[in-house]
Design a protein around this motif. Structure first.
Motif, PDB file in Angstrom:
ATOM      1  N   GLY A  67       0.822  -1.212   0.000  1.00 23.54           N
ATOM      2  CA  GLY A  67       0.000   0.000   0.000  1.00 23.54           C
ATOM      3  C   GLY A  67       0.850   1.253   0.000  1.00 23.54           C
ATOM      4  O   GLY A  67       0.521   2.244  -0.656  1.00 23.54           O
ATOM      5  N   GLY A  68       1.960   1.212   0.722  1.00 24.99           N
ATOM      6  CA  GLY A  68       2.878   2.351   0.721  1.00 24.99           C
ATOM      7  C   GLY A  68       3.500   2.578  -0.635  1.00 24.99           C
ATOM      8  O   GLY A  68       3.638   3.722  -1.084  1.00 24.99           O
ATOM      9  N   GLN A  70       2.177   1.733  -3.466  1.00 24.00           N
ATOM     10  CA  GLN A  70       1.102   2.230  -4.337  1.00 24.00           C
ATOM     11  C   GLN A  70       0.848   3.711  -4.068  1.00 24.00           C
ATOM     12  O   GLN A  70       0.668   4.498  -4.996  1.00 24.00           O
ATOM     13  CB  GLN A  70      -0.158   1.423  -4.103  1.00 24.00           C
ATOM     14  CG  GLN A  70      -1.276   1.778  -5.044  1.00 24.00           C
ATOM     15  CD  GLN A  70      -2.448   0.864  -4.851  1.00 24.00           C
ATOM     16  OE1 GLN A  70      -2.348  -0.156  -4.204  1.00 24.00           O
ATOM     17  NE2 GLN A  70      -3.557   1.214  -5.417  1.00 24.00           N
ATOM     18  N   HIS A  71       0.858   4.099  -2.798  1.00 23.67           N
ATOM     19  CA  HIS A  71       0.675   5.501  -2.445  1.00 23.67           C
ATOM     20  C   HIS A  71       1.792   6.358  -3.037  1.00 23.67           C
ATOM     21  O   HIS A  71       1.545   7.457  -3.540  1.00 23.67           O
ATOM     22  CB  HIS A  71       0.623   5.646  -0.929  1.00 23.67           C
ATOM     23  CG  HIS A  71       0.454   7.043  -0.466  1.00 23.67           C
ATOM     24  ND1 HIS A  71      -0.710   7.743  -0.648  1.00 23.67           N
ATOM     25  CD2 HIS A  71       1.325   7.897   0.147  1.00 23.67           C
ATOM     26  CE1 HIS A  71      -0.560   8.961  -0.151  1.00 23.67           C
ATOM     27  NE2 HIS A  71       0.671   9.072   0.335  1.00 23.67           N
ATOM     28  N   ARG A  75       1.291   9.424  -5.668  1.00 26.51           N
ATOM     29  CA  ARG A  75       1.835  10.764  -5.406  1.00 26.51           C
ATOM     30  C   ARG A  75       2.709  11.229  -6.554  1.00 26.51           C
ATOM     31  O   ARG A  75       2.660  12.384  -6.964  1.00 26.51           O
ATOM     32  CB  ARG A  75       2.647  10.756  -4.108  1.00 26.51           C
ATOM     33  CG  ARG A  75       1.802  10.896  -2.891  1.00 26.51           C
ATOM     34  CD  ARG A  75       2.584  11.044  -1.637  1.00 26.51           C
ATOM     35  NE  ARG A  75       3.781  11.871  -1.833  1.00 26.51           N
ATOM     36  CZ  ARG A  75       4.811  11.860  -1.021  1.00 26.51           C
ATOM     37  NH1 ARG A  75       4.790  11.079   0.024  1.00 26.51           N
ATOM     38  NH2 ARG A  75       5.850  12.619  -1.236  1.00 26.51           N
TER      39      ARG A  75
END
Length: 90
Positions: A67-68, A70-71, A75
């Motif tokens: 998830g990090g 993907q974030h 961004r």
């Protein structure tokens, strides 16, 4: 085990798409000539992310790391979008 499987399947799909989109964006003419090879590369890359999810020690850690990532990709994509609009490039 099921948490890692779901992390790889659910987060791996958009992660593979975002990585390929960013890669195409960095190429000249935004990778118009490489669109079909990128689409073909999408499914093996998604499979790699699904397999990589099993390398994490636990399911929550797989969700957190993927998830990090993907974030970070989102961004990066959002950060490059305004420059495209200002300079008139598509």
């Amino acid at each position: 085990m099921i948490a890692r499987c779901l992390a790889g399947t659910l987060l791996g799909f958009p992660l593979a798409a975002l990585l390929l989109a960013l890669l195409l964006h960095m190429l000249p003419n935004h990778g118009d000539a490489f669109l079909i090879p990128a689409l073909i590369l999408f499914f093996p890359l998604w499979t790699v992310f699904m397999a990589a999810a099993y390398m994490f020690r636990s399911g929550p850690r797989a969700w957190l790391v993927m998830g990090g990532r993907q974030h970070g990709c989102v961004r990066r994509a959002v950060a490059t979008a305004p420059t495209r609009l200002i300079h008139g490039r598509s």
